[in-house]
Design a protein around this motif. Sequence first.
Motif, PDB file in Angstrom:
ATOM      1  N   THR A  51     194.070 111.767  51.243  1.00  0.00           N
ATOM      2  CA  THR A  51     193.281 110.695  51.860  1.00  0.00           C
ATOM      3  C   THR A  51     193.880 110.282  53.199  1.00  0.00           C
ATOM      4  OG1 THR A  51     192.679 109.889  49.657  1.00  0.00           O
ATOM      5  CG2 THR A  51     192.334 108.378  51.479  1.00  0.00           C
ATOM      6  N   THR A  57     193.371 113.148  55.781  1.00  0.00           N
ATOM      7  CA  THR A  57     191.966 113.233  56.196  1.00  0.00           C
ATOM      8  C   THR A  57     191.610 112.101  57.145  1.00  0.00           C
ATOM      9  OG1 THR A  57     191.389 114.283  54.100  1.00  0.00           O
ATOM     10  CG2 THR A  57     189.577 113.325  55.352  1.00  0.00           C
ATOM     11  N   ARG A  58     192.064 110.892  56.832  1.00  0.00           N
ATOM     12  CA  ARG A  58     191.804 109.727  57.686  1.00  0.00           C
ATOM     13  C   ARG A  58     192.455 109.919  59.054  1.00  0.00           C
ATOM     14  NH1 ARG A  58     194.634 105.829  55.178  1.00  0.00           N
ATOM     15  NH2 ARG A  58     196.340 106.263  56.597  1.00  0.00           N
ATOM     16  N   GLU A  69     193.224 112.719  60.599  1.00  0.00           N
ATOM     17  CA  GLU A  69     192.495 113.761  61.340  1.00  0.00           C
ATOM     18  C   GLU A  69     191.178 113.225  61.890  1.00  0.00           C
ATOM     19  OE1 GLU A  69     192.185 116.811  58.366  1.00  0.00           O
ATOM     20  OE2 GLU A  69     194.236 117.533  58.713  1.00  0.00           O
ATOM     21  N   ARG A  70     190.489 112.407  61.090  1.00  0.00           N
ATOM     22  CA  ARG A  70     189.208 111.832  61.521  1.00  0.00           C
ATOM     23  C   ARG A  70     189.411 110.900  62.725  1.00  0.00           C
ATOM     24  NH1 ARG A  70     188.023 108.994  57.291  1.00  0.00           N
ATOM     25  NH2 ARG A  70     188.457 106.984  58.222  1.00  0.00           N
ATOM     26  N   LYS A  71     190.436 110.062  62.672  1.00  0.00           N
ATOM     27  CA  LYS A  71     190.721 109.141  63.786  1.00  0.00           C
ATOM     28  C   LYS A  71     190.962 109.909  65.078  1.00  0.00           C
ATOM     29  CE  LYS A  71     193.481 105.906  61.076  1.00  0.00           C
ATOM     30  NZ  LYS A  71     194.852 105.383  60.993  1.00  0.00           N
ATOM     31  N   ARG A 107     190.065 112.979  65.824  1.00  0.00           N
ATOM     32  CA  ARG A 107     188.833 113.658  66.248  1.00  0.00           C
ATOM     33  C   ARG A 107     187.901 112.674  66.973  1.00  0.00           C
ATOM     34  NH1 ARG A 107     187.779 115.751  61.735  1.00  0.00           N
ATOM     35  NH2 ARG A 107     186.407 114.130  60.950  1.00  0.00           N
ATOM     36  N   GLU A 108     187.739 111.473  66.411  1.00  0.00           N
ATOM     37  CA  GLU A 108     186.877 110.459  67.030  1.00  0.00           C
ATOM     38  C   GLU A 108     187.391 110.073  68.416  1.00  0.00           C
ATOM     39  OE1 GLU A 108     186.729 107.198  64.251  1.00  0.00           O
ATOM     40  OE2 GLU A 108     185.555 108.349  62.789  1.00  0.00           O
ATOM     41  N   GLU A 157     186.757 112.898  70.903  1.00  0.00           N
ATOM     42  CA  GLU A 157     185.343 112.927  71.292  1.00  0.00           C
ATOM     43  C   GLU A 157     185.010 111.826  72.296  1.00  0.00           C
ATOM     44  OE1 GLU A 157     183.326 112.760  67.520  1.00  0.00           O
ATOM     45  OE2 GLU A 157     183.772 114.859  67.072  1.00  0.00           O
TER      46      GLU A 157
END
Length: 132
Positions: free
Chosen positions: A89, A92-93, A95-97, A99-100, A103
Amino acid sequence: PKDETTSRVMSANKAKHTKLELTLRRYIWKKGIRGYRVNYKKIPGRPDICFVGKKVAIFVHGCFWHHCPICSLRIPKHNSEFWRHKFETNTTRDERKIRELTEMGWTTLVVWECQMKKDLEGVVGKIRLLIQ
């Protein structure tokens, strides 16, 4: 049922202003690097150190909690399924941060606890290059 001791220990861990973060912030200040925000809330992930004008976000990660790819620490034997899920968890969190932010045009740097212990001067050098 949750183990009371584990619950107490887990809740005592801080999310911000950790010893690692304070160490890095004091060191970059000592090296003359100024103009950063701490736990900047206006972008995803609330980076530990953020140079808003340069769009540089720095995350200071503890090797245990963020499951460092350099150290490859083992999952604790006791309650291993819980820990496996917890680390997945967190990873994943994280990596998401990143990536955002990427972008949105931000440059990110993840600083690992082991990197700071091994070469704090090198970490500061990376930060200096990113904010030039």
